[in-house]
Design a protein around this motif. Structure first.
Motif: not given
Ligand SMILES: Cc1cc2nc3c(=O)[nH]c(=O)nc-3n(C[C@H](O)[C@H](O)[C@H](O)COP(=O)(O)OP(=O)(O)OC[C@H]3O[C@@H](n4cnc5c(N)ncnc54)[C@H](O)[C@@H]3O)c2cc1C
Length: 259
Positions: A27, A32, A45, A65, A92, A102, A108, A113, A174
């Motif tokens: 996403a 990842i 995606l 999503a 977040t 996302t 996913g 957490a 963060m």
């Molecule tokens: C500096 C930093 C701070 C953060 N702080 C927080 C915080 O305060 N709170 C928090 O909850 N999270 C936090 N996160 C974690 C992260 O940003 C979140 O969980 C975010 O929502 C992940 O979304 P993404 O789109 O980047 O997912 P991705 O990294 O693209 O994917 C994450 C996982 O989900 C799977 N995936 C993604 N979309 C789909 C889909 N539509 N269908 C099936 N599988 C899917 C992927 O294959 C992968 O395994 C932080 C991350 C960083 C780097």
């Protein structure tokens, strides 16, 4: 890190790529790519239509999503009808991550957490999955994505007149949650969820039942909560600290709910 990036334009193409390459869905990549995944094939995606909308049917709000936390933060109907999810989105990470990350990725990554997931479990939300056909299941019960399923949206009921989210982290921005908690209620029935207290975000059924009685016994509810959570010691907090924090957050949420 070297990988092959695939950019399908339909859900079926994405499924086919997943099955043929064994790759990983991408996403925004804030989990990842940051975790230096060893995936050789990444299946973006991003170009699949229909995953970026927010729709309010009156009874539920359906969030695609690929909707980002920044979009959730700015969405008027989520602000008004799902304050706990709105609050979880605002708390977040920091603005840069919220601009990309996302809600589908938050679900996913199956992190205990995940802030939005805690709000979604308390709100009794359902996730819509695509594996060649569409299925729905409670976010609460989702532990893995079988057969390459793609999360297409999350459907959040708007029947709860109260909902709130609280998070304790090492700092304001963060910061991964040391513990997070969400409460949702319709005036009679209350649902409590807690993150960082088990291998997955936990629906606290016994505590929820105690909060759904006429005269809430706060000490009893706090004791029930501590007995049903299963926190671990890690670099963000100890078991004892998390138990103490969970009691305090419960008290804060219950007071906000006016119970
Ligand atoms: C500096 C930093 C701070 C953060 N702080 C927080 C915080 O305060 N709170 C928090 O909850 N999270 C936090 N996160 C974690 C992260 O940003 C979140 O969980 C975010 O929502 C992940 O979304 P993404 O789109 O980047 O997912 P991705 O990294 O693209 O994917 C994450 C996982 O989900 C799977 N995936 C993604 N979309 C789909 C889909 N539509 N269908 C099936 N599988 C899917 C992927 O294959 C992968 O395994 C932080 C991350 C960083 C780097």
């Amino acid at each position: 890190m070297r990988y092959r990036l695939h950019i399908p334009t339909t859900l079926d193409q994405a499924l086919e790529l997943k099955r043929s390459t064994g790759g990983t869905y991408l996403a925004a990549g804030t989990v990842i790519l940051v975790n230096h995944s060893h995936a050789e094939d990444l299946i973006s995606l991003e170009k699949i239509p229909g995953l970026k909308s927010i729709e309010d049917s009156g009874e539920a709000i359906t969030i695609g999503a690929l909707v980002t936390f920044d979009e959730i933060e700015k969405c008027r109907c989520i602000m008004d009808k799902l304050p706990s999810l709105h609050q979880a989105a605002c708390l977040t990470a920091g603005p840069q991550i919220r601009h990309r990350a996302t809600i589908g990725g938050n679900i996913g990554c199956f992190s205990p957490a995940s802030d939005a997931v805690t709000a979604l479990v308390a709100l009794d939300a359902q996730v819509e999955l695509y594996d060649g056909s569409y299925h729905r299941m409670p976010v609460e019960g989702l532990r893995e994505l079988k057969d390459g399923s793609i999360i297409t949206s999350v459907i959040v009921p708007t029947r709860f007149c109260f909902s709130a989210f609280e998070k304790v982290g090492k700092r304001n921005a963060m910061s991964v949650s040391v513990l997070n908690m969400a409460l949702a209620g319709d005036g009679k029935l209350f649902r409590l969820a807690a993150g960082c207290t088990a291998p997955h975000v936990l629906f606290c059924s016994r505590t929820s039942a105690l909060l759904s009685t006429d005269a809430v016994d706060m000490e009893k509810a706090k004791d029930a909560l501590v007995s049903e959570i299963r926190p671990i010691d890690d670099r963000w907090g100890t078991v004892e600290y998390r138990k103490a924090v969970s009691r305090n957050l419960l008290e804060k949420l219950v007071s906000e709910a006016g119970l």
